[in-house]
Design a protein around this motif. Structure first.
Motif, mmCIF file in Angstrom:
data_model
loop_
_atom_site.group_PDB
_atom_site.id
_atom_site.type_symbol
_atom_site.label_atom_id
_atom_site.label_comp_id
_atom_site.label_asym_id
_atom_site.label_seq_id
_atom_site.Cartn_x
_atom_site.Cartn_y
_atom_site.Cartn_z
ATOM 1 N N HIS A 2 0.697 -1.133 -0.049
ATOM 2 C CA HIS A 2 0.002 -0.074 0.071
ATOM 3 C C HIS A 2 0.969 1.211 0.045
ATOM 4 O O HIS A 2 0.458 2.352 -0.765
ATOM 5 C CB HIS A 2 -0.862 -0.011 1.311
ATOM 6 C CG HIS A 2 -2.047 -1.069 1.223
ATOM 7 N ND1 HIS A 2 -3.067 -1.419 1.998
ATOM 8 C CD2 HIS A 2 -2.361 -1.921 0.143
ATOM 9 C CE1 HIS A 2 -3.897 -2.086 1.767
ATOM 10 N NE2 HIS A 2 -3.353 -2.462 0.436
ATOM 11 N N SER A 3 1.934 1.334 0.727
ATOM 12 C CA SER A 3 2.785 2.348 0.890
ATOM 13 C C SER A 3 3.491 2.749 -0.617
ATOM 14 O O SER A 3 3.817 3.915 -1.129
ATOM 15 C CB SER A 3 4.223 2.125 1.908
ATOM 16 O OG SER A 3 4.709 1.147 1.422
ATOM 17 N N ALA A 4 3.784 1.634 -1.343
ATOM 18 C CA ALA A 4 4.493 1.778 -2.567
ATOM 19 C C ALA A 4 3.343 2.422 -3.626
ATOM 20 O O ALA A 4 3.721 3.290 -4.470
ATOM 21 C CB ALA A 4 4.842 0.434 -3.286
ATOM 22 N N VAL A 5 2.055 1.930 -3.652
ATOM 23 C CA VAL A 5 1.037 2.492 -4.336
ATOM 24 C C VAL A 5 0.890 4.168 -3.802
ATOM 25 O O VAL A 5 0.606 4.873 -4.992
ATOM 26 C CB VAL A 5 -0.269 1.882 -3.889
ATOM 27 C CG1 VAL A 5 -1.343 2.434 -4.758
ATOM 28 C CG2 VAL A 5 -0.016 0.286 -4.602
ATOM 29 N N LEU A 251 -5.284 9.990 -1.912
ATOM 30 C CA LEU A 251 -4.712 8.583 -1.092
ATOM 31 C C LEU A 251 -6.138 8.131 -0.479
ATOM 32 O O LEU A 251 -5.998 6.891 -0.418
ATOM 33 C CB LEU A 251 -3.661 9.341 -0.107
ATOM 34 C CG LEU A 251 -2.659 9.740 -0.797
ATOM 35 C CD1 LEU A 251 -1.579 10.395 0.307
ATOM 36 C CD2 LEU A 251 -1.668 9.019 -1.512
ATOM 37 N N ILE A 252 -6.668 8.949 0.133
ATOM 38 C CA ILE A 252 -8.165 8.207 0.660
ATOM 39 C C ILE A 252 -8.828 7.283 -0.201
ATOM 40 O O ILE A 252 -9.087 6.305 -0.076
ATOM 41 C CB ILE A 252 -8.943 9.155 1.250
ATOM 42 C CG1 ILE A 252 -8.109 9.843 2.599
ATOM 43 C CG2 ILE A 252 -10.557 8.651 1.905
ATOM 44 C CD1 ILE A 252 -9.076 10.829 3.172
ATOM 45 N N ALA A 253 -9.059 8.004 -1.628
ATOM 46 C CA ALA A 253 -9.704 7.353 -2.475
ATOM 47 C C ALA A 253 -9.002 6.133 -2.973
ATOM 48 O O ALA A 253 -9.814 4.836 -3.400
ATOM 49 C CB ALA A 253 -10.002 8.099 -3.942
ATOM 50 N N CYS A 254 -7.674 6.014 -2.987
ATOM 51 C CA CYS A 254 -6.882 4.599 -3.573
ATOM 52 C C CYS A 254 -7.090 3.806 -2.302
ATOM 53 O O CYS A 254 -6.988 2.467 -2.736
ATOM 54 C CB CYS A 254 -5.482 5.283 -3.936
ATOM 55 S SG CYS A 254 -5.306 6.327 -5.212
ATOM 56 N N TYR A 255 -6.696 4.125 -1.231
ATOM 57 C CA TYR A 255 -6.935 3.215 -0.244
ATOM 58 C C TYR A 255 -8.345 2.365 0.034
ATOM 59 O O TYR A 255 -8.403 1.236 0.229
ATOM 60 C CB TYR A 255 -6.727 3.889 1.254
ATOM 61 C CG TYR A 255 -6.714 3.094 2.362
ATOM 62 C CD1 TYR A 255 -5.811 2.191 2.729
ATOM 63 C CD2 TYR A 255 -7.823 2.985 3.229
ATOM 64 C CE1 TYR A 255 -5.804 1.462 3.800
ATOM 65 C CE2 TYR A 255 -8.034 2.187 4.391
ATOM 66 C CZ TYR A 255 -7.131 1.300 4.617
ATOM 67 O OH TYR A 255 -6.922 0.732 5.685
ATOM 68 N N LYS A 259 -8.657 -1.341 -0.813
ATOM 69 C CA LYS A 259 -9.273 -2.449 0.387
ATOM 70 C C LYS A 259 -10.559 -2.902 -0.136
ATOM 71 O O LYS A 259 -10.838 -4.251 0.230
ATOM 72 C CB LYS A 259 -9.706 -1.027 1.553
ATOM 73 C CG LYS A 259 -10.181 -2.196 2.787
ATOM 74 C CD LYS A 259 -10.519 -1.198 3.953
ATOM 75 C CE LYS A 259 -11.021 -1.763 5.000
ATOM 76 N NZ LYS A 259 -11.312 -1.024 6.331
ATOM 77 N N HIS A 260 -11.522 -2.277 -1.033
ATOM 78 C CA HIS A 260 -12.573 -3.048 -1.531
ATOM 79 C C HIS A 260 -12.172 -3.985 -2.648
ATOM 80 O O HIS A 260 -13.009 -5.106 -2.428
ATOM 81 C CB HIS A 260 -13.262 -1.788 -2.356
ATOM 82 C CG HIS A 260 -14.492 -2.492 -3.039
ATOM 83 N ND1 HIS A 260 -14.923 -2.592 -4.205
ATOM 84 C CD2 HIS A 260 -15.958 -2.429 -2.447
ATOM 85 C CE1 HIS A 260 -16.171 -3.079 -4.243
ATOM 86 N NE2 HIS A 260 -16.767 -3.108 -3.319
ATOM 87 N N GLU A 261 -11.136 -3.930 -3.134
ATOM 88 C CA GLU A 261 -10.582 -4.805 -4.104
ATOM 89 C C GLU A 261 -10.181 -6.153 -3.389
ATOM 90 O O GLU A 261 -10.573 -7.341 -3.851
ATOM 91 C CB GLU A 261 -9.390 -4.387 -4.964
ATOM 92 C CG GLU A 261 -9.044 -5.431 -6.044
ATOM 93 C CD GLU A 261 -7.814 -4.502 -6.928
ATOM 94 O OE1 GLU A 261 -7.263 -5.604 -7.836
ATOM 95 O OE2 GLU A 261 -7.471 -3.539 -6.581
ATOM 96 N N GLY A 262 -9.511 -5.658 -2.274
ATOM 97 C CA GLY A 262 -9.266 -7.076 -1.397
ATOM 98 C C GLY A 262 -10.186 -7.820 -0.789
ATOM 99 O O GLY A 262 -10.138 -8.929 -0.839
ATOM 100 N N LEU A 263 -11.253 -6.854 -0.119
ATOM 101 C CA LEU A 263 -12.583 -7.614 0.003
ATOM 102 C C LEU A 263 -13.201 -8.452 -1.079
ATOM 103 O O LEU A 263 -13.730 -9.462 -0.540
ATOM 104 C CB LEU A 263 -13.679 -6.649 0.884
ATOM 105 C CG LEU A 263 -12.885 -5.990 1.852
ATOM 106 C CD1 LEU A 263 -13.640 -5.015 2.393
ATOM 107 C CD2 LEU A 263 -12.771 -6.963 3.061
ATOM 108 N N ASN A 264 -13.210 -7.840 -2.189
ATOM 109 C CA ASN A 264 -13.784 -8.865 -3.491
ATOM 110 C C ASN A 264 -13.320 -9.970 -3.536
ATOM 111 O O ASN A 264 -13.549 -11.086 -4.062
ATOM 112 C CB ASN A 264 -13.977 -7.906 -4.633
ATOM 113 C CG ASN A 264 -14.803 -6.702 -4.364
ATOM 114 O OD1 ASN A 264 -15.789 -6.692 -3.605
ATOM 115 N ND2 ASN A 264 -14.895 -5.779 -4.941
#
Length: 266
Positions: A2-5, A251-255, A259-264
């Motif tokens: 996440h930090s790299a992104v 940054l909030i939108a990317c996070y 997170k939504h992609e990981g849950l899917n």
């Protein structure tokens, strides 16, 4: 991960802003006014351009970057795509792809050069000017353009006034030099003759109450023309606050998306 992104988002946001500014500058008439002015000040910042002097070699370098460098990138991109094309790929399509790739590589290089030039003009060159404000003791140096941004603005106006296209800057070398010399001498007379007499006249007790005080007059001038302000602190703070707010929202939108992609995936 996440930090790299987040670092990538921060980096590409800066390049994206400069790319948009470069595209806007390319659509002006004549094109690339601000870009050429920024590069000239960066190359000649310590060679006397802030005193109104020009270095012809640096002007030729700026012309080369906006003309022959673009042509060389397009030719190299065309040759590369022509040689690595598939047997089934159309020759003309490969040539067009090569031209596009060469033009995009030139654009990427120009964006990087523009970012470096702005950082140099804003930080290093400005700091160099502050260190050299006095020549010896408390004696002031010969008046120069107070800030690199003012010199860039004047060069931009000169390029528009004389309709100097990329590649023709060296041809109008003397015209640009005289344009800066006129403004330098005008600033010199304003600072050494007009301002002291006005200041003395307005700081004394005046019988006419309708006359505007000197401090109010200067505040009104600087509020309407940012070139007259020496530091530009107010504008810098507003831009900094706006930039930080946009980056935080991004940054909030990317996070949230990550997170939504990981849950899917789960």
């Amino acid at each position: 991960k996440h930090s790299a992104v987040l670092i990538e988002v921060f980096f590409f946001s800066i390049l994206g802003v400069q790319l948009a500014e470069l595209a806007h500058d390319a659509m002006q008439y004549p094109p690339f006014q601000k870009t050429r002015a920024s590069l000239m000040v960066a190359l000649m910042g310590r060679k006397g351009i802030l005193n109104g002097d020009f270095d012809k070699f640096s002007v030729r370098v700026v012309d080369f970057l906006h003309t022959w460098a673009l042509m060389i990138c397009i030719v190299l991109g065309t040759i590369w795509f022509w040689n690595v094309r598939n047997a089934r790929e159309n020759e003309w399509l490969a040539a067009l792809n090569g031209m596009n790739a060469g033009a995009l590589s030139w654009t990427a290089c120009m964006v990087i050069l523009l970012v470096l030039a702005k950082l140099y003009n804003t930080l290093l060159l400005l700091e160099h000017l502050k260190r050299n404000e006095t020549q010896s003791g408390n004696e002031p140096k010969v008046p120069v353009f107070a800030r690199p941004s003012k010199c860039i603005s004047l060069l931009q106006r000169a390029l528009a006034h004389y309709v100097v296209f990329p590649g023709e800057t060296c041809r109008d070398f003397l015209s640009l030099k005289e344009y800066l010399a006129v403004h330098r001498d005008d600033d010199n007379e304003w600072i050494t003759m007009q301002v002291p007499s006005w200041f003395e006249r307005n700081t004394e007790e005046l019988e006419d109450e309708d006359l505007e005080p000197w401090t109010d007059f200067t505040d009104r001038l600087t509020s309407r023309d940012r070139v007259l302000r020496k530091d530009g602190v107010r504008q810098w703070r507003l831009f900094a606050i706006a930039a930080v707010a946009v980056w935080i929202i991004t940054l909030i939108a990317c996070y949230v998306l990550l997170k939504h992609e990981g849950l899917n995936k789960l």
